[in-house]
Design an enzyme around this catalytic site. Structure first.
Site, PDB file in Angstrom:
ATOM      1  N   GLY A 588      43.124  45.318  44.596  1.00 22.57           N
ATOM      2  CA  GLY A 588      44.290  46.055  44.103  1.00 22.57           C
ATOM      3  C   GLY A 588      45.029  45.355  42.987  1.00 22.57           C
ATOM      4  O   GLY A 588      45.736  45.989  42.203  1.00 22.57           O
ATOM      5  N   GLU A 589      44.858  44.035  42.890  1.00 21.98           N
ATOM      6  CA  GLU A 589      45.574  43.297  41.861  1.00 21.98           C
ATOM      7  C   GLU A 589      44.879  43.460  40.510  1.00 21.98           C
ATOM      8  O   GLU A 589      43.654  43.386  40.409  1.00 21.98           O
ATOM      9  CB  GLU A 589      45.646  41.810  42.227  1.00 21.98           C
ATOM     10  N   ALA A 590      45.714  43.639  39.467  1.00 23.83           N
ATOM     11  CA  ALA A 590      45.177  43.856  38.118  1.00 23.83           C
ATOM     12  C   ALA A 590      44.459  42.627  37.597  1.00 23.83           C
ATOM     13  O   ALA A 590      43.434  42.734  36.907  1.00 23.83           O
ATOM     14  CB  ALA A 590      46.316  44.253  37.165  1.00 23.83           C
ATOM     15  N   ILE A 593      40.998  42.536  39.089  1.00 26.83           N
ATOM     16  CA  ILE A 593      40.146  43.541  38.456  1.00 26.83           C
ATOM     17  C   ILE A 593      39.752  43.087  37.058  1.00 26.83           C
ATOM     18  O   ILE A 593      38.597  43.270  36.632  1.00 26.83           O
ATOM     19  CB  ILE A 593      40.885  44.892  38.399  1.00 26.83           C
TER      20      ILE A 593
END
Length: 1499
Positions: A588-590, A593
C-alpha cells in the site's frame, strides 16, 4: 399360403434349430403385418421362409462356402432372414417389432448368431444391431413393451460369446440403456434399464478379466446390483456419461438422474476392482484422466445423492488405488471432505453426516490411516490430511462455539459431536491395531522398552543419513517405496519447521525469513529467498509484496533477485505487468510500489531492449497502468478515468516524446476489460474467503489446531475458482513423473502421528466426556482414551501417556463420589482394563492406576458400612472387639452409621483429584440429604467387584521384570500417601505389597550359602513372632514361608529351632492363625507337612503329624461347638458363635480344606514311621463325615477316597478293615440328622397361606425375622428342608463312592471288607425307607415348599437310588465272585431286597396285601382312583420295580420255583392294583408267560 397355415407351423424352417427359430418369428411378423403398409416386409419374410424351408439339413463337415452369420443355415438364407428382421424392427409398429426382437434375443441366447458388431462394417449382424438401437426413442414416450424387449436384446448382444460388441457400438449400448432409463414413462422399464447397464458392465469386465469371450457371468438382480464382482478395462464411457451437460442447470431432474446413475455404475466398477485392474496401466490412466475430472465437475453440484456417491467413489479410490493416485487424493481430499468437515457453523446436516460416515469407514482400515499420514503429512509438497482430519473432528466434537450463529439445531449439533468422537476413537483404535500387528503384541509378547529401543536403533542404523543442510533434502521421483521411518522423520520435521516459518512470514515477513534461514530451510542468499517466495505455496501474497518493497539491504536484494528471475522476453507491456503481479500483491505504501515498479521497468527493458527509449519510460508507464487498474476496477471510484485522460497522463514519458496512440489505446482497453490480479485471487477479500485454494489444500498455517473463524463457514459447495485451479494443477501434472508412495512397516511412525494428534484427541474426548452423559458418547470417548493410553504406553511416550491416563482417572470421580454417574463407573472399568492389558508398559503411570484402586476400595468399604482402617489403628484391639460384639443388629441403618463416621462425611465433602484430604473445612456440616446422595452414588460401585481389583494384583506375576519394579515402586508410593493421611490413614496398599511379594515368589530369589546367616534369620523371625504375636496380621504368610524353607534346610540346628517355634505358635497361639485369612492357616499346614519330611529327626516328623491332628481337634472344638445348638435353635443361628453365622458356616469349613488335603497327602508317604499314623489319620478324616454341614462332610468322603486311591495297594488286611469300620461308623452316625429333623418339625404347623416369608436361600444368609410365629415356623421349616436335602445328597455321594471303591479296589478287598460295604449299603437303603415312611413330615414339607416356591426334597429318588445301587453291588458280586457270593449268601440278600421293593411299591398303590382269608370271604368294596401325587410317585418307583421283575424273570427254573411261594402273592397283588403306566403289566405278563406257565404245564 401354406407357410401361414396352423397345421404346418410345426414344420416351419426345416430341421435346423436356427431355421425353426427364424421361421416362427417370421410367421408371427407376417400375421401382425399390414398388407399395405408393410408390403415389402411381408414379401421379404415370405421369401426368407421359402429359403429356410428349402435349406438342406446341417452338415457336420467343414463349410468351404462364405461364412454364415447364423450357424446351421446357408449364407443366403441367413442373410434373407436377418434382412426381414431388420425391416420388422420399426419403432412405429410395435406389434411387428416385438416378434423380431424376441427372435433376435432367442438367437443370441441360443448362440445361433455369429459376427462382429462394427459401425464401419455393414455386415448383417451390424445392421441388425443398428436396427435394434433404432427402436429406442431418444425423447421418451416410446412403447413400454418395446423398450423392455430392446433392453433384453441389448443384454443378449453383450452376453452372447459368438457376437463381439466393442468400441463405439458398446458405447451405443450404454447410451441406449441410458435413454430408456431417463426417458421411459414406466418405472419398471427404468429399473430394468438400470439393471441392463449393470449386467452389460459385468459381462464386459468379466471377459477382460478372464481374457476370454465365453465366461460364466451371474445374473444381476435389483437386490445385489451394487455388490457385483465386476471389472472394467476402460470406464471412460461410463464416466463421460456422468459428465454430460454442464453444472449450469443443477436442478434439472433429468440431468441429475443421469449423473446419479452414472456415478452408481462408476462406484460399482471401482468397488469391485481386483488385482488385475490395480496393476493395469490403462485402467489407472483412465481413473486419473476421466474419473478424477468427473469428481471435480460433479463436486460443484449441491444434490445430496451426488455428493454421497462422490464420497463413496472417493473412499473406494483411497482404499484400493491410493498408491497410484497420491497426488489426486491430495487434491480432492481437502476439496471434497475437509471442506465440509471444517465447516462447523453452517454446514448441511446430511452432507456433513456423509463426510463423518466416510471418515469412520476410512478410519477402520489401519493401513489406510498410516498411509495417509506417511504420504501426505510427512510429504513437504502435500497437504496435512491426517492432521486436518483430526483437527476438523476436534472442532466438530467441541460443538458450535458459544455466541456463534449457526444453522444447526441442538440435536444436530449433538449428533455431529458424537459421530466425530466416534471417528476419532476409530482412528486411534486402528493405529493401535496396526501397532500391535507390527510389534506382534499379544502373539509373541515382546518386551516393552528393550524391544522398542532395539527396533529404533536398527532403523536408525539402516535409514538415510541426514545431509546436515535441510534445504537440500530432495524427494525421490521414482516409484520405489521405503520401509524405514528415519527418512520420514526427517521429512516430517522439515515440513513442520517449514510451516512454522511460513506462519511467521505471514505475520511478520522479516522474522519468518530469518527463522527459515537459521533453521536451514532455505539458503541465505537473495536468490534462494526469492525462489522460496516465488515457488512456495501458502505464503500470503500481501506479505510477499510488503517484504519485496522493504528498503533494507537484504530484502532489496531479494526483490532484485525475484524480478531478475522472471523472463519478460517477447511479452507486450500489458502481458508483462500482468505476469509480474501474479505472484504477489503490491504493497500500500507508495515508496514500496516505487521500488518494485522501478526494478520491473529495468528488467522489462533488459528483456525487450527495443520496447522503450529508456527504463524510465517503462517505470512511468507501469505506474500509470497500476493507477488505471485501480481506478477502473475499484467500485468506490465514481469518476472513472477515460481513455483520453489516460493518454494525456502519459504524454512525453518516452524521453520527452509521446508513445504511439494505438499502443496506449490498446493498453488501456486491456486493463479496463481485464483486471490485473493474482492467479489465486478471486476477490479483494482473499484472506476471508472460506474455500481458499491455499486453505483447502492445507498449505496455509495449520499449526494451531483450534482456530475459530466465523467467516470461514459460509460455503457448502466447491466454487468455480477452486475447480478451475485444480484443473490447472491437473494440466501441470501431466507429463511429469509420479510422486513416490511410501509404505512404512516401522511402528515408530506412530510416535509422529501421536505427536500431531494427541492434543486434539484428548481435548475432544475430555470435553465431550465431561459435558455429555449419553451412554453412546461416553463409551466412544472412553474407548478413544483407552486406545490412546495403549499406543502411548507401548511407544514410551511418557507425557502423552500420563495425560491420557490422568484424564481417565479424573473422570472416575472417586475423589468426589457424591456426584458419581454411570460414566464415572465406566471410567473405572477402563482403568482396570488398562492395568490388566497394558501393565507392562505403564511404568510411572502405575501411580495413577493404583491411586484409583485405593480410592475405589475405600469407597466400597464405606458403602458396605465396614469400619475404616483408622478405627483399628487408633482404637485398642480389646475395645474394638467389645464394640463388635455389641453390634448384633443386622438391620442397622447405613445412614445412621454414615452420620457418625468421619470418613464418610469427608468423602461426602469430596476433594480434587490431586488432593489426599477432603476439600473445605473439616467442621463443615454434612446434611442427611447429602449422605443419601452419597450412598446412592456409591451403590453404582457394585457394578465392579473387589474380585476384579484383586485380579490386577494376582496377575502381577505376569508383568515383566521392568514392569514389576515400576508397579511395586508405585504401590509403595501410594501406600505412603495412604499412611500419611492426617485424618484417615489406610493400609490397603500396604497389605497389597505383602500379596505382591507372595504372588511373585517364583521370580528370582537369593538364598544365603552361609548356615550361620540362615540360622540368624530363623532366630530373628522367631523372636519377632514370639514377642509381638498380637500384632502380626498379614505377616503370618511371610513367617510361615521362612519356617517352611527352614524345614528343608541342611543344618540340624536350623531345622530344630524353626520347628520349636512353629510348635509353640500352633500350641499357644492357634486362634491368631485362624482369625486372619484362610491362606494363613493353609501356610501353617504347608509348613507342618514340610517338617514331616525333615531328614534329621524322626521325632519331628511324628510331632508334625501330631500337630496336624492337634489343628483338627482345635478346629472341631471351635466349629462343632456351635452346631448342636444350631439344630435346636435354627431361628437364632445368626446369634450363635459370636453372631456371625457366615464365619461359622464358611470360615471354619474352609479351614478344613488345606488340613484334609495335607493329611491326604501324607497317606502316600512310604516311610513306616508315617504309615503308623495312618489309623489316626483315617479317624480324623472319617470324623468329618459326621459333620452336619454338607461341605465339611463331603470333604471327609473325598478324603477317604483319596486315601484309598493313594495307598490302597499298600494297605494290609487289618488296615483296610480299620478304615472301612471307621467309614461305616461315621456314615451310620449321620442317620441322627434325620431324627433331629423329625424332632424339629414335630410341633411345627404349616399354614395354608402366608403373607411374608423368605426363600430357602434367604435362610442361608440368616436374615432376621420378626417375632411372628408363622414366620418363625416357616423359617424353621425352610432350615429343615435344606438340612434334609443335604443329608440325602451326602448319603447318595457315599453310595456312589462305595460303588467306586468296590470297582477300583475289589482285588485288594477280602470277604469281611465286602461285608462291611454291604452293611453300609443295606443300612442306607433301610434308612431311606424310614425317611420315606414319614408321611406327616412329607406333608408338612409339601405345603411349605409350595408356599416358599422351592423344590421339595427328592425322598422317593433317594430311596430308589439307594435300593438300586444296593442291588447293583449285590449283582456285581454274584457276577465277579460266584464262590464268594455263595459263601456270603448274596442271593438271599438280593431276594430280600427285591421283596422289600415290591412291598414298598404295593404300599404306595394303596392296595391291601393278598391273604387267604380275604379270598374265602369276599366282600364288595369301591376302588378309589389314585391321586395325581400318588401316580407321580408310582411313576418314579416304576423303573426300580421293572428292574426287580427283570431280575426275577432271569432266575433259573429251580431258583424261581424255590422263591415262587414267597413272591406269587406279591405278583398277584401287582395284577390287581392300579399303575401309572402299562410297563408293569407288560413285565408281569412276561413273568407269567415265560416262568410260571411252563411250571403249571409240567405239573
Amino acid at each position: 399360403m401354406s407357410s401361414s397355415e396352423p397345421d404346418a407351423e410345426g414344420a416351419l424352417g426345416g430341421s435346423s434349430p436356427s431355421a425353426r427359430v427364424l421361421a416362427r418369428a417370421l410367421d408371427k411378423i407376417i400375421k401382425h403385418s399390414s398388407w399395405r403398409r408393410h408390403a415389402a416386409l411381408v414379401a421379404a419374410s415370405k421369401s426368407a421362409l421359402d429359403l429356410l424351408s428349402s435349406s438342406p439339413a446341417p452338415d457336420d463337415g467343414p463349410d468351404t462356402s462364405s461364412p454364415s452369420p447364423v450357424p446351421g443355415l446357408p449364407a443366403p438364407a441367413a442373410d434373407a432372414a436377418l434382412a426381414a428382421l431388420i425391416l420388422a424392427l420399426d419403432p412405429a409398429s410395435p406389434k411387428v417389432a416385438e416378434p423380431a426382437l424376441e427372435c433376435v434375443a432367442g438367437l443370441l441366447s441360443l448362440r445361433l448368431l455369429l459376427g462382429d458388431v462394427d459401425a464401419a462394417d455393414p455386415s448383417p449382424v451390424s445392421n441388425l444391431f443398428a436396427a435394434v438401437l433404432s427402436c429406442v426413442s431418444l425423447g421418451g414416450g416410446g412403447d413400454e413393451a418395446l423398450e423392455l424387449a430392446v433392453l433384453r436384446v441389448l443384454v443378449a448382444f453383450a452376453r452372447c460369446p459368438g457376437v463381439s460388441v466393442s468400441g463405439e457400438c458398446l458405447g451405443q449400448v450404454v447410451k441406449a440403456c441410458y435413454n430408456v432409463y431417463l426417458g421411459s414413462a414406466s418405472g419398471g422399464n427404468q429399473l430394468c434399464a438400470k439393471l441392463a447397464l449393470a449386467q452389460v458392465l459385468v459381462i464386459v469386465f468379466t471377459r477382460v478379466e478372464a481374457d476370454a469371450m465365453d465366461v460364466r457371468v451371474r445374473t444381476v438382480s435389483a437386490a445385489d446390483m451394487m455388490d457385483l464382482s465386476d471389472r472394467s478395462l476402460n470406464d471412460s464411457s461410463v464416466v463421460q456419461a456422468a459428465q454430460f451437460g454442464t453444472p449450469d442447470s443443477p436442478e434439472d431432474p433429468m440431468l441429475l438422474r443421469g449423473k446419479v446413475l452414472s456415478l452408481e455404475l462408476v462406484r460399482m466398477v471401482i468397488d469391485n476392482a481386483g488385482p488385475f485392474w490395480k496393476t493395469n496401466e490403462k485402467y489407472l490412466e483412465a481413473v486419473k484422466q476421466y474419473l478424477c475430472l468427473s469428481l471435480l465437475k460433479n463436486s460443484a453440484l449441491s444434490a445430496m445423492s451426488v455428493f454421497q456417491l462422490l464420497c463413496s467413489i472417493f473412499m473406494s479410490l483411497i482404499s484400493r488405488f491410493r498408491s497410484g493416485l497420491k497426488e489426486e487424493i491430495g487434491m480432492f481430499f481437502p476439496m471434497l471432505i475437509l471442506r465440509v468437515l471444517e465447516n462447523v457453523l453452517q454446514p448441511s446436516f446430511l452432507q456433513k453426516m456423509t463426510v463423518l460416515n466416510f471418515l469412520e469407514k476410512i478410519s477402520k482400515e489401519p493401513q489406510v490411516v498410516i498411509d495417509i499420514f506417511v504420504n501426505f503429512d510427512c510429504d513437504v509438497d502435500a497437504p496435512n490430511i491426517f492432521e486436518r482430519i483430526i483437527n476438523g473432528l476436534l472442532k466438530t466434537a467441541l460443538g458450535v462455539p458459544t455466541g456463534s450463529t449457526t444453522t444447526l439445531t441442538v440435536a444436530q449439533d449433538q449428533t455431529f459431536r458424537i459421530e466425530s468422537v466416534k471417528c476419532l476413537a476409530t482412528v486411534v483404535k486402528s493405529m493401535g491395531a496396526w501397532m500391535d500387528q507390527q510389534l506382534r503384541i499379544g502373539e509373541f509378547s515382546p518386551g516393552s522398552s528393550e524391544t522398542l529401543s532395539s527396533a529404533e536403533n536398527h532403523n536408525i542404523h539402516n535409514g538415510e543419513e541426514g545431509s546436515g543442510i535441510d534445504y537440500e533434502l530432495q524427494l525421490d521421483t521414482g516409484s520405489s517405496d521405503i520401509t524405514d521411518s528415519s527418512s520420514l522423520e526427517q521429512r516430517r520435521a522439515y515440513k513442520i519447521e517449514l510451516q512454522k516459518g511460513i506462519t511467521l512470514f505471514n505475520k511478520k515477513p522479516s522474522k519468518g525469513i530469518d527463522f527459515l534461514i537459521r533453521s536451514k530451510k532455505i539458503g541465505n542468499s537473495p536468490e534462494d529467498v526469492a525462489s522460496f517466495l516465488r515457488n512456495t505455496a501458502g505464503l500470503n501474497a500481501t506479505m510477499i509484496g510488503d517484504y519485496l518493497g522493504e528498503r533494507d539491504d537484504f530484502p532489496l536484494k531479494v526483490m532484485h533477485a525475484y524480478v531478475d528471475a522472471l523472463n519478460f522476453e517477447g511479452m507486450d507491456f500489458g502481458q508483462a505487468i500482468r505476469f509480474f503481479l501474479q505472484g504477489f500483491r503490491l504493497p500500500g505504501e507508495a515508496q514500496k510500489i516505487d521500488r518494485i515498479m522501478e526494478k520491473f521497468a529495468q528488467c522489462y527493458c533488459k528483456c525487450n531492449p527495443n520496447a522503450f527509449t529508456s527504463a524510465d519510460t517503462a517505470y512511468v508507464l507501469a505506474y500509470s497502468v497500476i493507477l488505471l487498474n485501480t481506478d477502473a476496477h475499484n467500485p468506490t471510484v465514481k469518476n472513472k478515468m477515460s481513455k483520453a485522460d489516460f493518454m494525456r497522463n502519459n504524454r512525453g514519458i518516452d524521453d520527452g516524446k509521446d508513445l504511439p496512440e494505438d499502443y496506449l489505446s490498446t493498453l488501456y482497453d486491456q486493463i479496463v476489460n481485464n483486471e490485473i490480479k493474482m492467479t489465486v485471487d478471486s476477490s479483494v477479500a482473499q484472506t476471508k474467503q472460506s474455500n481458499s485454494v491455499g486453505r483447502l489444500l492445507g498449505l496455509d498455517n495449520i499449526i494451531n489446531f483450534v482456530n475459530w473463524r466465523s467467516a470461514e463457514d459460509k460455503a457448502v459447495g466447491a466454487n468455480d475458482l477452486l475447480i478451475k485451479h485444480i484443473q490447472e494443477k491437473f494440466k501441470a501434472k501431466r507429463g511429469k513423473s509420479e510422486s513416490t508412495f511410501y509404505v512404512v512397516a516401522d511402528a515408530t511412525i506412530l510416535r509422529f502421528m501421536m505427536e500431531s494428534c494427541w492434543a486434539p484427541m484428548m481435548a475432544a474426548f475430555s470435553v465431550l466426556l465431561d459435558q455429555c452423559d449419553d451412554k453412546a458418547a461416553t463409551s466412544q470417548c472412553l474407548k478413544g482414551l483407552r486406545f490412546s493410553v495403549h499406543i502411548t504406553s507401548v511407544m514410551c511416550m511418557q507425557t502423552q501417556r500420563d495425560a491420557f491416563l490422568t484424564s481417565i482417572a479424573k473422570f472416575t470421580s472417586l475423589h468426589s463420589a457424591a456426584d458419581m454417574k454411570q460414566k464415572n463407573i465406566d471410567s473405572m472399568k477402563a482403568i482396570i482394563s488398562i492395568a490388566i492389558e497394558d501393565g507392562n508398559y505403564l511404568q510411572e503411570a502405575w501411580e495413577h492406576v493404583l491411586t484409583c484402586l485405593s480410592r475405589f476400595e475405600h469407597l466400597h468399604l464405606l458403602g458396605e458400612g465396614v469400619p475404616t482402617d483408622a478405627s483399628f489403628l487408633t482404637v485398642p484391639l480389646i475395645e474394638s472387639e467389645e464394640k463388635t460384639k455389641k453390634s448384633t443388629s443386622v438391620l442397622s441403618s447405613k445412614k445412621t452409621n454414615a452420620l457418625q463416621n468421619p470418613a464418610v462425611m469427608a468423602a461426602v465433602r469430596g476433594g480434587t483429584y490431586d488432593s489426599t484430604v477432603a476439600k473445605g473445612s473439616a467442621s463443615a456440616l454434612v446434611t442427611p440429604e447429602q449422605i443419601n446422595n452419597f450412598l446412592s452414588s456409591i451403590n453404582l460401585l457394585d457394578q465392579i467387584g473387589i474380585v476384579e481389583l484383586n485380579h490386577i494384583f494376582a496377575h502381577s506375576q505376569r508383568l515383566n521384570s521392568d514392569a514389576i519394579v515400576a508397579f511395586v515402586k508405585a504401590l509403595c508410593k501410594v501406600s505412603m500417601t495412604e499412611l500419611q493421611s492426617p485424618t484417615d490413614p489406610r493400609i490397603f496398599c500396604l497389605t497389597k505389597i505383602v500379596e505382591i511379594a507372595h504372588y511373585n515368589m517364583n521370580r528370582i530369589r537369593l538364598r544365603s550359602n552361609a548356615p550361620e546367616v540362615r540360622e540368624l534369620i530363623v532366630r530373628c523371625v522367631s523372636q519377632m513372632v514370639l514377642s509381638r504375636v498380637n500384632n502380626i496380621k498379614s505377616g503370618w504368610k511371610g513367617v510361615f514361608m521362612v519356617f517352611t524353607s527352614a524345614a528343608a534346610d541342611d543344618t540340624r540346628s536350623t531345622v530344630l529351632l524353626a520347628f520349636e517355634t512353629v510348635e509353640k505358635i500352633v500350641r499357644d497361639y492357634f486362634h491368631h492363625i485362624t482369625e486372619t485369612e484362610t491362606t494363613t492357616f493353609t501356610d501353617c499346614v504347608t509348613c507342618l507337612i514340610a517338617f514331616t519330611s525333615s531328614q534329621f529327626n524322626s521325632d519331628a516328623n511324628l510331632n508334625a503329624i501330631a500337630f496336624l491332628r492337634f489343628c483338627a481337634v482345635k478346629l472341631a472344638e471351635e466349629g462343632f461347638a456351635c452346631q448342636d445348638r444350631a439344630f435346636e435353635q435354627p431361628r437364632n443361628s445368626a446369634m450363635v458363635c459370636g453372631g456371625n453365622a457366615t464365619v461359622q458356616k464358611d470360615g471354619h469349613i474352609s479351614l478344613w480344606v488345606p488340613l484334609l488335603a495335607g493329611l491326604a497327602k501324607l497317606t502316600t508317604d512310604p516311610r513306616l514311621t508315617i504309615k503308623k499314623e495312618l489309623g489316626r489319620t483315617a479317624s480324623i478324616v472319617t470324623f468329618f463325615i459326621r459333620s452336619p454341614y454338607k461341605h465339611c462332610a463331603t470333604i471327609g468322603v473325598s478324603a477317604i477316597m483319596r486315601l484309598a486311591e493313594g495307598v490302597g495297594n499298600k494297605l494290609s488286611k487289618e488296615e483296610w478293615k480299620e478304615i472301612l469300620i471307621l467309614f461305616r461308623e461315621s456314615v451310620t452316625h449321620t442317620f441322627i440328622m434325620f431324627s433331629k429333623i423329625v424332632r424339629m418339625m414335630q410341633d411345627i404347623d404349616i399354614p395354608d397361606r402366608i403373607d411374608s416369608y423368605s426363600e430357602t436361600e434367604q435362610y442361608l444368609d440368616h436374615e432376621m425375622y420378626g417375632n411372628d410365629e408363622e414366620e418363625a415356623n416357616m423359617e424353621t421349616t425352610s432350615y429343615a428342608i435344606v438340612k434334609l436335602k443335604n443329608h440325602m445328597a451326602l448319603l447318595l455321594m457315599v453310595i456312589q463312592n462305595i460303588i467306586k471303591l468296590y470297582e477300583e479296589h475289589s482285588k485288594y478287598l477280602h470277604a469281611e471288607h465286602i461285608s462291611i460295604l454291604l452293611e453300609m449299603m443295606s443300612a442306607i437303603a433301610t434308612h431311606s425307607s424310614e425317611v420315606s415312611s414319614e408321611s406327616s413330615l412329607q406333608m408338612k414339607f409339601h405345603k411349605a415348599c409350595s408356599l416358599l416356591e422351592v423344590s421339595e426334597p427328592a425322598i422317593v429318588h433317594f430311596e430308589n437310588e439307594s435300593y438300586q445301587s444296593y442291588l447293583k453291588l449285590l449283582q456285581a458280586l454274584q457276577h465277579d465272585y460266584p464262590s464268594l457270593s455263595e459263601e456270603m449268601n448274596i442271593e438271599s440278600q438280593v431276594l430280600d431286597t427285591c421283596e422289600q421293593i415290591l412291598r414298598t411299591y404295593l404300599k404306595c398303590t394303596g392296595h391291601k396285601p393278598y391273604d387267604e382269608t380275604s379270598q374265602r370271604n369276599p366282600s364288595l368294596h369301591c376302588a378309589v382312583p389314585l391321586s395325581a401325587a400318588k401316580k407321580e410317585e408310582l411313576a418314579a418307583r416304576t423303573p426300580l420295580v421293572l428292574q426287580v421283575m427283570k431280575l426275577l424273570g432271569n432266575l433259573e427254573r429251580d431258583s424261581f420255583s424255590r422263591i415262587l411261594p414267597c413272591f406269587f402273592p406279591l405278583l398277584v397283588d401287582l395284577i390287581r392294583c392300579e399303575h401309572s403306566s402299562g410297563e408293569v403289566q407288560h413285565a408281569l405278563y412276561n413273568i407269567f408267560q415265560s416262568a410260571i406257565l411252563p411250571m403249571i404245564r409240567v405239573e
